[in-house]
Motif scaffolding. Structure first.
Motif, PDB file in Angstrom:
ATOM      1  N   LEU A  66       0.826  -1.207   0.000  1.00 39.63           N
ATOM      2  CA  LEU A  66       0.000   0.000   0.000  1.00 39.63           C
ATOM      3  C   LEU A  66       0.861   1.258   0.000  1.00 39.63           C
ATOM      4  CD1 LEU A  66      -2.801  -1.058   2.528  1.00 39.63           C
ATOM      5  CD2 LEU A  66      -2.981  -0.870   0.032  1.00 39.63           C
ATOM      6  N   ASN A  67       1.912   1.253   0.830  1.00 42.83           N
ATOM      7  CA  ASN A  67       2.830   2.388   0.843  1.00 42.83           C
ATOM      8  C   ASN A  67       3.531   2.533  -0.498  1.00 42.83           C
ATOM      9  OD1 ASN A  67       2.205   2.895   3.509  1.00 42.83           O
ATOM     10  ND2 ASN A  67       3.978   1.815   4.323  1.00 42.83           N
ATOM     11  N   GLY A  68       3.938   1.389  -1.058  1.00 42.08           N
ATOM     12  CA  GLY A  68       4.656   1.400  -2.323  1.00 42.08           C
ATOM     13  C   GLY A  68       3.833   1.968  -3.459  1.00 42.08           C
ATOM     14  N   GLN A  69       2.543   1.610  -3.514  1.00 42.90           N
ATOM     15  CA  GLN A  69       1.726   2.119  -4.619  1.00 42.90           C
ATOM     16  C   GLN A  69       1.493   3.617  -4.476  1.00 42.90           C
ATOM     17  OE1 GLN A  69      -1.713   3.141  -4.870  1.00 42.90           O
ATOM     18  NE2 GLN A  69      -2.144   3.119  -2.676  1.00 42.90           N
ATOM     19  N   ALA A  70       1.430   4.108  -3.231  1.00 43.43           N
ATOM     20  CA  ALA A  70       1.296   5.551  -3.029  1.00 43.43           C
ATOM     21  C   ALA A  70       2.555   6.282  -3.499  1.00 43.43           C
ATOM     22  CB  ALA A  70       1.023   5.850  -1.557  1.00 43.43           C
ATOM     23  N   LEU A  71       3.701   5.748  -3.120  1.00 42.82           N
ATOM     24  CA  LEU A  71       4.960   6.363  -3.521  1.00 42.82           C
ATOM     25  C   LEU A  71       5.222   6.174  -5.012  1.00 42.82           C
ATOM     26  CD1 LEU A  71       7.044   5.330  -0.403  1.00 42.82           C
ATOM     27  CD2 LEU A  71       6.340   7.640  -1.025  1.00 42.82           C
TER      28      LEU A  71
END
Length: 415
Positions: free
Chosen positions: A218-223
């Motif tokens: 989830l963090n990765g897709q935001a970044l």
């Protein structure tokens, strides 16, 4: 004197110094590469480095996960460290294999001379991802001295090793080989810093490997959305402009990246506080003010001292872009503030705000494909980013109006 240096290295100010060294070293590598490779070769290298920036979201997702969880629940640091290291190892190998499979597509997308350059990009994904997991543990524990060493190792070897490869063989392939070799230096530093086993502590199902992986994704897709937004313009430039103009645009982006990464230490130091209830609003407000101030100074300098700034972009070969340098400085400042707001979303584990970044990316691609000049594309990017920043600021102001944990729990799924 030795004691003062030790105190500085162990403080948040030491992170600022370490990241300054990293950014100056990285910038020095770009300054070396720009004239040696020429506008066409440097355009290819810049596009490749931007793709690496995008795929580094896996590393940054892991880093944000580890840092947030350790900051929020320091009693579980031993379990979190073990879990994040396991997830990091699997993620690094998986991402490397995926990028290897996609290397023919990467070659075509970036218009690279040979498939080998795209393969090097895939290999680089492995040490980049490992570094992210290691850095997150150190950041969450606020171990600024070893984290600072890791950041120094992320920059200085790139300058020395990457610069040596380019001086030896000034081609896009060998420049990427030099960068790839240098990426292993921070891995070695991080492993050394975490060489001692943690004493066993409390264990919770919240910090299982599965939970870590889910949050990291989830963090990765935001970044990914953010770094795609900050990097897609060079890809657009290489598809809508001549190679010469695309090279000029890449030269202007040197200043953009400098303005983006100059205040990077603010994000690193503020993130643990933004992940802690009661500190978020103050941390975000102060950080935004500092980033905006640094951006204003940099933009003014690029306007009044453009004749000097052009030498840091690549020299006489890039003189055509000199009058537009201040626009690229503004762009870097906008991106830096957007990045800080995206990290504030990760700190509170929001999701809805990320869709705004994806919308801005889609808008930029759609409108950017209709441009055919350096000024046209740069102006388009600035307008899209300015609109995104305004909306994200409004969302953050609404969400943090009370800075209350209860309000956060009831609305985090929405914003």
């Amino acid at each position: 004197m030795k004691e003062k240096v030790s105190r500085l290295a162990s403080s948040s100010s030491g992170i600022a110094v370490s990241m300054a060294v990293m950014n100056v070293s990285t910038y020095g590598f770009v300054i070396i590469a720009s004239p040696l490779l020429g506008t066409e070769g440097f355009g290819a290298l810049a596009a490749s480095l931007n793709v690496m920036l995008v795929i580094s979201v896996g590393a940054l997702g892991l880093q944000a996960t580890a840092a947030r969880r350790i900051s929020a629940e320091p009693d579980h640091v031993a379990q979190i460290q073990r879990s994040i290291l396991r997830v990091t190892s699997v993620a690094a190998m998986s991402l490397g294999l995926v990028m290897l499979v996609l290397s023919p597509l990467i070659q075509r997308l970036l218009n690279l001379d040979q498939i080998g350059a795209a393969v090097i990009i895939a290999i680089c994904a492995v040490p980049m991802t490992i570094t992210g997991g290691l850095a997150g543990i150190l950041q969450g524990e606020r171990r600024w001295a070893p984290l600072g060493m890791l950041y120094v190792a992320s920059g200085v070897p790139r300058l020395l090793i990457g610069g040596a490869f380019i001086a030896w063989r000034p081609t896009e392939f060998w420049s990427l080989v030099g960068v790839g070799v240098s990426f292993w230096a921070p891995v070695l530093v991080g492993l050394w810093a975490l060489r001692h086993d943690r004493l066993a502590g409390p264990v919770s199902a919240r910090h299982s490997g599965r939970s870590m992986f889910k949050e990291s994704v989830l963090n990765g897709q935001a970044l990914f959305a953010f770094f795609a937004l900050s990097s897609v313009d060079i890809i657009l430039a290489r598809n809508v402009m001549s190679e010469h103009d695309a090279g000029l645009y890449a030269g202007g982006l040197i200043l953009t990246k400098a303005m983006l990464f100059l205040p990077q230490f603010v994000v690193i130091v503020a993130f643990p506080s933004m992940a802690t209830g009661g500190e978020r609003r103050k941390a975000l407000t102060v950080s935004l003010g500092l980033v905006a101030t640094l951006g204003a100074v940099g933009t003014a300098a690029s306007w009044f001292l453009s004749g000097i700034a052009i030498h840091f972009v690549g020299g006489a070969e890039y003189v055509e872009v000199e009058p537009k340098l201040w626009i690229f400085a503004v762009l870097g400042t906008l991106l830096s503030m957007i990045q800080l707001l995206v990290y504030s979303v990760l700190a509170r584990q929001g999701t809805g705000s990320v869709y705004l970044v994806w919308l801005a990316l889609a808008t930029l691609v759609g409108v950017g494909l209709t441009t055919d000049s350096v000024m046209g594309l740069a102006t388009t990017v600035v307008i899209v980013d300015l609109c995104l920043l305004a909306v994200l600021l409004a969302v953050a102001a609404w969400f943090l109006r009370d800075d209350a944990p209860v309000a956060e729990r009831s609305t985090s799924a929405l914003v």
